[in-house]
Scaffold this motif. Structure first.
Motif, PDB file in Angstrom:
ATOM      1  N   GLU A   1       1.039  -0.805   0.121  1.00  0.00           N
ATOM      2  CA  GLU A   1      -0.023   0.329   0.043  1.00  0.00           C
ATOM      3  C   GLU A   1       1.271   1.380   0.152  1.00  0.00           C
ATOM      4  O   GLU A   1       2.042   1.059   0.627  1.00  0.00           O
ATOM      5  CB  GLU A   1      -0.697   0.062   1.113  1.00  0.00           C
ATOM      6  N   GLU A   2       0.598   2.685  -0.251  1.00  0.00           N
ATOM      7  CA  GLU A   2       0.834   3.602  -0.017  1.00  0.00           C
ATOM      8  C   GLU A   2       2.070   4.077   1.071  1.00  0.00           C
ATOM      9  O   GLU A   2       0.984   3.499   2.090  1.00  0.00           O
ATOM     10  CB  GLU A   2      -0.364   4.630  -0.369  1.00  0.00           C
ATOM     11  N   GLY A   3       3.348   4.631   0.805  1.00  0.00           N
ATOM     12  CA  GLY A   3       4.114   4.766   1.664  1.00  0.00           C
ATOM     13  C   GLY A   3       4.792   3.239   2.596  1.00  0.00           C
ATOM     14  O   GLY A   3       5.038   4.595   3.989  1.00  0.00           O
ATOM     15  N   TRP A   4       4.326   2.352   2.108  1.00  0.00           N
ATOM     16  CA  TRP A   4       4.280   1.180   3.195  1.00  0.00           C
ATOM     17  C   TRP A   4       6.323   0.825   1.916  1.00  0.00           C
ATOM     18  O   TRP A   4       6.008   0.547   1.214  1.00  0.00           O
ATOM     19  CB  TRP A   4       3.374   0.344   3.237  1.00  0.00           C
ATOM     20  N   LYS A   5       7.142   0.161   2.725  1.00  0.00           N
ATOM     21  CA  LYS A   5       7.985  -0.592   2.077  1.00  0.00           C
ATOM     22  C   LYS A   5       8.633  -1.188   2.999  1.00  0.00           C
ATOM     23  O   LYS A   5       8.185  -1.306   3.852  1.00  0.00           O
ATOM     24  CB  LYS A   5       9.554   0.629   1.949  1.00  0.00           C
ATOM     25  N   THR A   6       9.807  -2.154   2.143  1.00  0.00           N
ATOM     26  CA  THR A   6      10.092  -3.368   2.635  1.00  0.00           C
ATOM     27  C   THR A   6      11.928  -2.946   2.235  1.00  0.00           C
ATOM     28  O   THR A   6      12.365  -2.435   1.889  1.00  0.00           O
ATOM     29  CB  THR A   6       9.688  -4.851   2.652  1.00  0.00           C
ATOM     30  N   TYR A   7      12.136  -4.118   2.785  1.00  0.00           N
ATOM     31  CA  TYR A   7      14.139  -4.118   2.738  1.00  0.00           C
ATOM     32  C   TYR A   7      14.500  -4.995   1.879  1.00  0.00           C
ATOM     33  O   TYR A   7      14.437  -6.299   1.430  1.00  0.00           O
ATOM     34  CB  TYR A   7      14.474  -4.502   4.477  1.00  0.00           C
ATOM     35  N   TRP A   8      15.806  -4.634   1.500  1.00  0.00           N
ATOM     36  CA  TRP A   8      16.486  -4.771  -0.074  1.00  0.00           C
ATOM     37  C   TRP A   8      17.533  -6.040   1.146  1.00  0.00           C
ATOM     38  O   TRP A   8      17.641  -6.132   2.790  1.00  0.00           O
ATOM     39  CB  TRP A   8      17.669  -3.924   0.167  1.00  0.00           C
ATOM     40  N   ARG A   9      18.579  -6.683   1.110  1.00  0.00           N
ATOM     41  CA  ARG A   9      19.405  -7.626   1.859  1.00  0.00           C
ATOM     42  C   ARG A   9      20.388  -7.210   2.985  1.00  0.00           C
ATOM     43  O   ARG A   9      20.386  -7.646   3.632  1.00  0.00           O
ATOM     44  CB  ARG A   9      20.267  -8.503   0.370  1.00  0.00           C
ATOM     45  N   THR A  10      20.265  -5.638   2.550  1.00  0.00           N
ATOM     46  CA  THR A  10      21.353  -4.697   3.899  1.00  0.00           C
ATOM     47  C   THR A  10      20.105  -3.986   4.152  1.00  0.00           C
ATOM     48  O   THR A  10      20.386  -2.741   3.154  1.00  0.00           O
ATOM     49  CB  THR A  10      22.988  -4.389   3.140  1.00  0.00           C
ATOM     50  N   PRO A  11      19.162  -4.268   5.172  1.00  0.00           N
ATOM     51  CA  PRO A  11      18.706  -2.970   5.118  1.00  0.00           C
ATOM     52  C   PRO A  11      19.465  -1.462   5.313  1.00  0.00           C
ATOM     53  O   PRO A  11      18.140  -0.416   5.540  1.00  0.00           O
ATOM     54  CB  PRO A  11      17.738  -3.379   6.167  1.00  0.00           C
ATOM     55  N   GLY A  12      20.272  -2.010   6.001  1.00  0.00           N
ATOM     56  CA  GLY A  12      20.565  -0.792   6.340  1.00  0.00           C
ATOM     57  C   GLY A  12      20.714   0.049   7.241  1.00  0.00           C
ATOM     58  O   GLY A  12      20.677  -0.713   8.128  1.00  0.00           O
ATOM     59  N   ASP A  13      20.875   1.372   8.296  1.00  0.00           N
ATOM     60  CA  ASP A  13      20.564   1.727   9.488  1.00  0.00           C
ATOM     61  C   ASP A  13      19.052   1.400  10.206  1.00  0.00           C
ATOM     62  O   ASP A  13      19.457   1.623  11.704  1.00  0.00           O
ATOM     63  CB  ASP A  13      20.318   3.324  10.429  1.00  0.00           C
ATOM     64  N   ALA A  14      18.152   0.436   9.438  1.00  0.00           N
ATOM     65  CA  ALA A  14      17.318  -0.164  10.496  1.00  0.00           C
ATOM     66  C   ALA A  14      16.233  -1.199   9.609  1.00  0.00           C
ATOM     67  O   ALA A  14      16.641  -1.214   7.870  1.00  0.00           O
ATOM     68  CB  ALA A  14      15.941   0.615  10.618  1.00  0.00           C
ATOM     69  N   GLY A  15      15.429  -2.511  10.031  1.00  0.00           N
ATOM     70  CA  GLY A  15      14.652  -3.344   8.846  1.00  0.00           C
ATOM     71  C   GLY A  15      15.757  -4.594   9.110  1.00  0.00           C
ATOM     72  O   GLY A  15      16.739  -4.580   9.435  1.00  0.00           O
ATOM     73  N   PHE A  16      15.130  -5.472   7.983  1.00  0.00           N
ATOM     74  CA  PHE A  16      15.913  -6.569   7.777  1.00  0.00           C
ATOM     75  C   PHE A  16      14.552  -7.036   6.776  1.00  0.00           C
ATOM     76  O   PHE A  16      13.165  -7.021   5.840  1.00  0.00           O
ATOM     77  CB  PHE A  16      15.383  -7.728   8.968  1.00  0.00           C
TER      78      PHE A  16
END
Length: 702
Positions: free
Chosen positions: A71-86
């Motif tokens: 949905e609009e505004g939501w995101k999921t993450y790549w193999r290296t999420p960065g500063d947050a996420g998994f």
């Protein structure tokens, strides 16, 4: 009753017909939907599996896709999420007839929020994954679990089960083939890298100012919105880059700030980095070794600068003859003069030329080793071979052999004896011996950094092949100057006393000096392998000396004994070594923590760093003659002075990288930081009390 029975039979027939029609419809629908799984709805997203083929095909290999709609505004993450996420993960443990599978990551996008950078996907993404059936003639059941994180202002983790059956049969594309292909082409290595490449990368700066600089090239189309993502070892993070495009937008330079976690005591140099160059849906990946600009990108010195460094190298090599670490080797050179006393000038010239050639050859070998190690991404330094136990054992054996030769226990140079006694080191034909003595003299001279030598070596190792070979050649020539002078004007050697009985006593004294060198080598070995292993190596060397002293035993038998003892000696570090010993000094000294220096200086302290090693003779001279003097000890004991001890006796990536920041590749290295000198005041290799005190005064607050 007949009517009732007839009606009953007709109703059964109608029901059976309807059932068959429904079954046919369901079977037809299942066949149509074989290339997709049902959508699985969750809060703010839905997910399914899509296939690029309706059936397995003869090869039993199919490219599938894990499709997300967000949905609009939501995101999921790549193999290296960065500063947050998994990252999104897929497991297929419940699958049937599955031989292997491989998951792919399309080009991600950077999301920046409150100064934090994350990498992932929004709206829609398909993660391609390739499967291979164990038996292509049978259906494959794809069954597993997908774990992923959705984030907007809040983050929600999800775990969903996915399932799809892919029937066996002749391969033909599915209706979803275009969806899968679209995202396969966004995977670096599978098509996303069209025209893109990462030309080079290098580190620059130090401490809080450390940056990674990378250059990208686009050969097909100009860059539109280039970005780069850096994946490195734990404890290091890479911020948003500063982007500089060329005039035609076909080249881009990224300057990426590097942050080091407070608890991280490692160094970035020499570590493997994965760089992902991104431009929209295009992307290219490249693995690069983290190296400072001293590699392929270092600035080219001007002719005047290079000639100046060559002159410094020549002078540094010459002064090396006068350094304490070379004194044990002077016996070899002195005997080269004495044995030629009274002989004709031709032989004398040839002898000293071979001695000089041996010195030069050693410097060339060191240069070649440095070039090879740099090419392999290994940090290099002057004298680092003394960090290796096998080298110390080998040098101890060689020096012991020279001592035995001086004692008159054998006349045939050991390595040459293996070639049918073809080469001898006699008083008249000693060119091979002179050459080898020159080589060993250089190897034993490397544990210290004489004045000017550190500057020259630092400049060389910070540059390319040509500079390294040129500067190391001048270092060798500088060390050879006294012997080349004798080769040119043999009368220089005539100032020595005439041969006589005194030479026998001199040989004994010089032999004892060489045994002292062996003891010193064993003391360095002790730090690395422990007491038991060192005692065993020393005992084996003593047995070798005893065997050589047995003149009644045939030389070939003595050589066999020495060879066996040498093999046992080389095996000792692998069998008897214990934990390395750490350098200790008085309570004034703290462990080396370069990451803390800026903080300590910011609090108004003075930081004195001493990078030393047990194998560094000049370091020990500095300690005895300067650092242990009362006036310096008094300075180091002040409440606002922190003394840090960097022990390089054993290999240390942290110390190697620290030295490289100051274009130093050898020790001793001493530097004073303070409020008035936050970048440090580098001291000379040979310290003096007045120099250290002046540096303390300059570094203090105004």
């Amino acid at each position: 009753m007949v009517f009732y029975n007839t009606l009953k039979k007709n109703l059964v027939r109608v029901l059976i017909t309807c059932w068959m029609l429904c079954l046919g419809v369901l079977t037809s629908s299942a066949n149509v939907m074989a290339s997709t799984s049902p959508w699985i709805d969750t809060d703010f997203s839905r997910i399914r599996i899509v296939s690029g083929q309706e059936t397995l095909g003869e090869q039993g290999q199919v490219m599938l896709g894990l499709q997300f709609e967000l949905e609009e505004g939501w995101k999921t993450y790549w193999r290296t999420p960065g500063d947050a996420g998994f990252p999104v993960s897929l497991t297929l443990e419940g699958s049937e007839n599955l031989s292997s599978w491989e998951f792919f990551w399309p080009v991600p996008h950077r999301f920046t929020l409150f100064g934090l950078d994350t990498f992932g996907y929004s709206q829609e993404v398909v993660f391609p994954f390739r499967i291979k059936a164990q038996d292509p003639s049978k259906d494959v059941l794809i069954k597993g679990q997908v774990s992923y994180l959705l984030c907007q202002e809040i983050c929600i983790p999800f775990d969903v089960e996915v399932q799809m059956r892919l029937p066996a049969g002749e391969a033909f594309p599915s209706l979803e083939e275009s969806i899968v292909s679209q995202y396969v082409e966004q995977v670096p290595g599978l098509g996303a890298e069209v025209g893109l490449s990462i030309e080079n990368s290098f580190l620059r700066g130090e401490g809080d100012q450390l940056t990674l600089v990378a250059t990208g090239v686009s050969k097909s189309n100009p860059f539109i919105s280039p970005d780069i993502i850096v994946e490195g070892p734990p404890g290091f993070s890479f911020s948003s880059p500063k982007v500089k495009l060329s005039d035609n937008s076909t080249r881009v330079e990224f300057v990426i700030p590097v942050s080091v976690a407070k608890e991280n005591k490692g160094v970035l140099e020499g570590k493997l980095l994965t760089l992902s160059l991104i431009d929209g849906v295009r992307g290219a990946e490249s693995e690069k070794r983290a190296q400072f600009a001293s590699g392929i990108n270092s600035s080219i010195p001007t002719p005047v600068e290079f000639l100046t460094i060559l002159a410094i190298a020549l002078l540094g090599g010459f002064i090396l003859n006068l350094m304490p670490c070379v004194l044990p080797v002077l016996s070899l050179k002195l005997l080269s003069v004495i044995k030629h006393e009274g002989n004709d000038n031709t032989e004398l010239r040839r002898s000293f030329l071979f001695l000089s050639l041996g010195i030069l050859t050693s410097f060339w070998l060191l240069a070649g080793l440095a070039i090879g190690l740099k090419a392999a991404g290994v940090s290099v330094g002057w004298g680092i071979q003394f960090q290796q136990p096998l080298f110390l054992i080998a040098m101890g054996g060689i020096v012991t052999l020279f001592a035995a030769n001086l004692f008159g226990w054998f006349e045939v140079f050991a390595p040459a004896a293996l070639s049918d006694k073809a080469l001898t080191v006699s008083d008249r034909k000693g060119n091979s011996g002179d050459f080898l003595k020159g080589m060993f003299a250089t190897l034993l001279a490397t544990p210290c950094s004489a004045p000017f030598l550190g500057t020259a070596v630092g400049f060389a190792l910070a540059r390319g092949t040509l500079e390294i070979f040129g500067i190391f050649t001048l270092l060798g020539l500088g060390m050879s100057i006294p012997y080349l002078l004798v080769a040119i004007r043999p009368e220089f050697a005539r100032i020595l006393p005439k041969p006589g009985k005194w030479m026998v006593w001199l040989k004994t004294v010089l032999g004892l000096m060489l045994l002292g060198t062996t003891v010193w080598l064993l003391s360095v070995l002790f730090v690395q392998v422990g007491l038991v292993a060192t005692i065993v190596v020393g005992a084996l060397l003593a047995l070798g000396m005893a065997a050589l002293s047995l003149k009644s035993v045939a030389m070939i038998h003595r050589i066999i004994i020495i060879g066996v003892l040498a093999l046992f000696s080389m095996a000792v570090p692998y069998v008897l070594a214990t934990a390395p010993q750490q350098a200790t000094r008085s309570d004034l000294w703290q462990p080396f923590e370069p990451a803390q220096i800026s903080k300590l200086v910011g609090e108004g302290n003075i930081v004195f760093v001493d990078v030393t090693a047990d194998w560094c003779i000049t370091c020990q001279v500095n300690k005895k003659l300067v650092l242990e003097k009362d006036e310096i000890q008094s300075r180091l004991g002040q409440s606002d002075v922190i003394a840090m001890l960097g022990d390089w006796t054993l290999p240390s990536e942290e110390i190697t990288a620290y030295l490289k920041q100051y274009d130093r590749y050898g020790i001793p290295f001493n530097i004073v930081y303070g409020p008035n000198a936050p970048n440090g005041i580098v001291l000379s290799e040979l310290l003096s009390v007045s120099e250290v005190e002046k540096a303390f005064d300059r570094a203090a607050s105004k």
